[in-house]
Design a protein around this motif. Structure first.
Motif, PDB file in Angstrom:
ATOM      1  N   LYS A  82      -0.019  12.100  14.435  1.00  0.00           N
ATOM      2  CA  LYS A  82      -1.142  12.881  14.953  1.00  0.00           C
ATOM      3  C   LYS A  82      -1.757  12.205  16.167  1.00  0.00           C
ATOM      4  O   LYS A  82      -1.896  10.984  16.198  1.00  0.00           O
ATOM      5  CB  LYS A  82      -2.231  13.028  13.881  1.00  0.00           C
ATOM      6  N   ASN A  83      -2.105  12.988  17.161  1.00  0.00           N
ATOM      7  CA  ASN A  83      -2.877  12.459  18.286  1.00  0.00           C
ATOM      8  C   ASN A  83      -4.207  13.173  18.461  1.00  0.00           C
ATOM      9  O   ASN A  83      -4.992  12.850  19.336  1.00  0.00           O
ATOM     10  CB  ASN A  83      -2.073  12.532  19.571  1.00  0.00           C
ATOM     11  N   VAL A  84      -4.443  14.202  17.634  1.00  0.00           N
ATOM     12  CA  VAL A  84      -5.750  14.854  17.555  1.00  0.00           C
ATOM     13  C   VAL A  84      -6.075  15.045  16.084  1.00  0.00           C
ATOM     14  O   VAL A  84      -5.218  14.844  15.211  1.00  0.00           O
ATOM     15  CB  VAL A  84      -5.766  16.214  18.292  1.00  0.00           C
ATOM     16  N   LEU A  85      -7.312  15.412  15.784  1.00  0.00           N
ATOM     17  CA  LEU A  85      -7.735  15.511  14.391  1.00  0.00           C
ATOM     18  C   LEU A  85      -6.962  16.576  13.635  1.00  0.00           C
ATOM     19  O   LEU A  85      -6.724  16.452  12.431  1.00  0.00           O
ATOM     20  CB  LEU A  85      -9.238  15.800  14.330  1.00  0.00           C
ATOM     21  N   THR A  86      -6.562  17.633  14.316  1.00  0.00           N
ATOM     22  CA  THR A  86      -5.916  18.747  13.616  1.00  0.00           C
ATOM     23  C   THR A  86      -4.396  18.661  13.608  1.00  0.00           C
ATOM     24  O   THR A  86      -3.747  19.529  13.037  1.00  0.00           O
ATOM     25  CB  THR A  86      -6.333  20.064  14.280  1.00  0.00           C
ATOM     26  N   GLY A 103       0.825  -1.198   0.000  1.00  0.00           N
ATOM     27  CA  GLY A 103       0.000   0.000   0.000  1.00  0.00           C
ATOM     28  C   GLY A 103       0.859   1.247   0.000  1.00  0.00           C
ATOM     29  O   GLY A 103       2.086   1.179  -0.159  1.00  0.00           O
ATOM     30  N   PRO A 104       0.226   2.415   0.216  1.00  0.00           N
ATOM     31  CA  PRO A 104       1.011   3.659   0.259  1.00  0.00           C
ATOM     32  C   PRO A 104       1.877   3.716   1.506  1.00  0.00           C
ATOM     33  O   PRO A 104       1.566   3.126   2.534  1.00  0.00           O
ATOM     34  CB  PRO A 104      -0.075   4.742   0.275  1.00  0.00           C
ATOM     35  N   ALA A 105       2.961   4.399   1.406  1.00  0.00           N
ATOM     36  CA  ALA A 105       3.894   4.508   2.519  1.00  0.00           C
ATOM     37  C   ALA A 105       3.293   5.345   3.633  1.00  0.00           C
ATOM     38  O   ALA A 105       2.587   6.325   3.390  1.00  0.00           O
ATOM     39  CB  ALA A 105       5.206   5.130   2.032  1.00  0.00           C
ATOM     40  N   ASN A 106       3.525   4.957   4.862  1.00  0.00           N
ATOM     41  CA  ASN A 106       3.046   5.697   6.038  1.00  0.00           C
ATOM     42  C   ASN A 106       3.953   6.889   6.272  1.00  0.00           C
ATOM     43  O   ASN A 106       5.122   6.733   6.606  1.00  0.00           O
ATOM     44  CB  ASN A 106       3.037   4.775   7.246  1.00  0.00           C
ATOM     45  N   PRO A 107       3.456   8.099   6.071  1.00  0.00           N
ATOM     46  CA  PRO A 107       4.351   9.252   6.216  1.00  0.00           C
ATOM     47  C   PRO A 107       4.781   9.511   7.654  1.00  0.00           C
ATOM     48  O   PRO A 107       5.750  10.214   7.879  1.00  0.00           O
ATOM     49  CB  PRO A 107       3.495  10.405   5.680  1.00  0.00           C
ATOM     50  N   PHE A 108       4.042   8.953   8.631  1.00  0.00           N
ATOM     51  CA  PHE A 108       4.374   9.192  10.036  1.00  0.00           C
ATOM     52  C   PHE A 108       5.213   8.076  10.647  1.00  0.00           C
ATOM     53  O   PHE A 108       5.499   8.096  11.826  1.00  0.00           O
ATOM     54  CB  PHE A 108       3.080   9.354  10.846  1.00  0.00           C
ATOM     55  N   LYS A 109       5.576   7.073   9.837  1.00  0.00           N
ATOM     56  CA  LYS A 109       6.357   5.951  10.331  1.00  0.00           C
ATOM     57  C   LYS A 109       7.834   6.292  10.246  1.00  0.00           C
ATOM     58  O   LYS A 109       8.292   6.853   9.252  1.00  0.00           O
ATOM     59  CB  LYS A 109       6.046   4.693   9.531  1.00  0.00           C
ATOM     60  N   SER A 110       8.553   5.994  11.266  1.00  0.00           N
ATOM     61  CA  SER A 110       9.986   6.286  11.264  1.00  0.00           C
ATOM     62  C   SER A 110      10.688   5.421  10.237  1.00  0.00           C
ATOM     63  O   SER A 110      10.313   4.278   9.970  1.00  0.00           O
ATOM     64  CB  SER A 110      10.569   6.049  12.654  1.00  0.00           C
ATOM     65  N   GLY A 111      11.729   5.979   9.634  1.00  0.00           N
ATOM     66  CA  GLY A 111      12.505   5.223   8.657  1.00  0.00           C
ATOM     67  C   GLY A 111      12.179   5.606   7.233  1.00  0.00           C
ATOM     68  O   GLY A 111      12.873   5.182   6.306  1.00  0.00           O
TER      69      GLY A 111
END
Length: 576
Positions: A88-92, A71-79
């Protein structure tokens, strides 16, 4: 396949070989293992063009079939390339958690309200708000600006002594918390501290905020009382006196009905047709009251802050308008003789009027809104009346002195109804606290308290002519009945349903002979029930517009089938 082989090779037996026919066209060659092109994994995605396809058009390897789809790469994943972005931990976005005590938060909040700035919790030493104020007060909060204990003690020493509580006037009289400072500037500083910090007396005793902090605008908490003394009246009739010099207060004698006979002596019937309509009010009607005894006059009040008196017989015209309130009128009531009446309004005033000449005789107020007013029907106490207030109290006034002679303070919410029972020696009150209380007149302790879990707020009441029961309009689209004798129990055999009253304070009325129970309806109907059986007899469409609720109903005390109704339309209708 078997038939095809049978057609080409009919028999493999040596005996039959000589007799087998020889065909002229040779059979095509059959390839047992055809060549199958092997595509790559990219071909696999191209072949599955539709999501609903269940078959492949080429042979796929086992590795291709079991390989997980990327799938698409997770932009928030380290590496990955965006490893610098936090998850993100809130919607905004991402919000950092910070621990701050409640006292610190309140201090900074009050600092911002008073001085216009506060500390920035995300950056130590930084401020948010008015930077000029930060420089002026060196970034201190309201707690840091408190004077020292020595300064507070010096301030207290300059205050007047509180005095002796046993001395009322003169030297050494008790001043208590009203003791002033000898220095006017210190008094101003105390006022500023009270306005800014809004804390209790002990805190102010120890901490006085400097006088250069701006004080809160006093208009925000100013109490505005209705001090109007401009009551006016206007006579609208054709003539104020008849040929004998009598006003409209005289009970007419030239009718085909005796208006001085005993009430309830005639058998009542349900009205069926509209006989007259009165129009003058510009807003919804809030109460209808027939003249006590004879019923030859009709008193109405409205949200337009006006009270009007109508002629029920002869020309049926508007006789007089009483103007003196600045807000909607909540209730009206005649005294037992009909010579005067009370009007209660949302302007927090109760006014006593002369019904004949329209003069305002007396004014009463407690500073709260009166919801219901009732004169004491007992001739010995007819100079007193009860008022159910919005502050949970029932107040007893004397019209001769305008003084409060008794307070009944046991309800937990605004009082809705007051009904005298037991030969006027007791009365029943109901409230928005969904309870019913019975009282001995002049004794401020209830003798009966009813608050059951299934009860709804009882918003209107009507006593039965026999004096044994009181009918209450309940908030669950029903009319319930309670005994008016020593028990004050609910009569569960008498329950009247079939109308809709949710959201409105709709009157309930009982015919003079006690045979019928009448109520308005939020859909614009007037409903009639039989008192004995509880069955609904009839419904009349009394509201002109769709959904125009009928909130006021009253039976004529002498006629057999006359009923007056009114509601949100502002029109009074007379039925026979």
């Amino acid at each position: 396949m078997a038939s095809l082989l049978g057609a080409q090779y009919e028999s493999s037996s040596d005996d039959d070989a000589g007799s087998a026919p020889i065909r002229s066209n040779p059979a095509p060659a059959i390839v047992a293992a055809p060549d199958v092109p092997v595509e790559g994994s990219s071909q696999l995605h191209l072949m599955l063009r539709k999501p609903t396809d269940t078959a492949l058009t080429y042979n796929a390897t086992y590795d291709d079939l079991t390989r997980p789809q990327a799938g698409p790469a997770n932009p928030f994943k380290s590496g990955n390339s965006m490893s610098g972005i936090k998850r993100k931990n809130v919607l905004t976005g991402y919000a950092e958690e910070a621990a701050i005590s409640e006292a610190t938060f309140i201090t900074q909040q009050r600092t911002f309200q008073s001085l216009g700035y506060t500390k920035d919790p995300s950056q130590p030493g930084a401020f948010v708000g008015d930077m000029e104020q930060v420089a002026r007060y060196e970034g201190k909060d309201v707690v840091q600006m408190r004077p020292s204990k020595e300064e507070s003690a010096a301030i207290r020493r300059k205050r007047q002594k509180k005095g002796d509580s046993s001395i009322v006037e003169g030297e050494g009289a008790y001043l208590g918390p009203w003791a002033k400072y000898e220095d006017d500037e210190l008094a101003g500083r105390e006022a500023d501290a009270l306005a800014e910090l809004g804390s209790d007396e002990e805190y102010i005793e120890e901490s006085i905020v400097p006088s250069n902090i701006p004080a809160m605008d006093k208009k925000a908490t100013a109490y505005q009382d209705d001090l109007s003394r401009t009551e006016t009246t206007e006579f609208h009739g054709t003539e104020e006196r008849d040929y004998q010099g009598r006003t409209y207060m005289h009970v007419p004698q030239d009718l085909d009905i005796d208006l001085k006979k005993e009430p309830g002596s005639a058998k009542n019937f349900i009205p069926k047709k509209l006989v007259h309509t009165w129009k003058s009010h510009t807003k919804p009607i809030t109460s209808l009251r027939f003249f006590p005894g004879s019923g030859h006059l009709l008193l109405s009040s409205s949200a337009d802050s006006k009270v009007k008196l109508w002629d029920v017989y002869h020309s049926r015209e508007l006789l007089r308008t009483y103007s003196g309130h600045s807000n909607s009128i909540s209730d009206t009531t005649f005294d037992p003789t009909g010579a005067t009446f009370l009007s209660a309004s949302y302007d927090r005033q109760i006014k006593l009027w002369d019904a004949e000449y329209g003069k305002c005789i007396q004014r009463f107020t407690t500073g709260k809104t009166p919801h219901v007013v009732r004169f004491n029907p007992d001739p010995a106490n007819s100079h007193e009346f009860l008022a159910g207030m919005s502050d949970k109290k029932i107040v007893q006034f004397d019209i001769r002195t305008a003084a409060i002679t008794q307070e009944y303070d046991h309800h937990l919410d605004a009082v809705n109804t007051l009904t005298f029972v037991d030969n006027n020696r007791r009365f029943i009150s109901t409230s928005d606290d969904k309870s019913l209380r019975a009282w001995e007149y002049n004794i401020p302790v209830p003798i009966k308290f009813i608050a059951e879990p299934h009860l709804y707020a009882l918003v209107r009441a009507a006593p039965h002519p026999n004096g044994k029961y009181v009918a209450f309009q309940s908030g669950d689209n029903s009319i319930v009945v309670y005994g008016a004798t020593d028990k004050f129990r609910q009569n569960r055999k008498k329950l009247f349903r079939g109308h809709n009253n949710a959201g409105y304070a709709i009157d309930v009325a009982i015919s003079p002979d006690g045979q019928f129970v009448t109520s308005g309806d939020s859909g614009g109907y007037v409903c009639f029930w039989d008192w004995k059986t509880g069955k609904m007899w009839h419904k009349i469409k009394a509201g002109g517009k769709e959904g125009s609720a009928v909130t006021c109903v009253d039976w004529h005390p002498r006629e057999t089938s006359k009923v007056a109704t009114a509601g949100l339309e502002g029109v009074i209708k007379y039925w026979d």
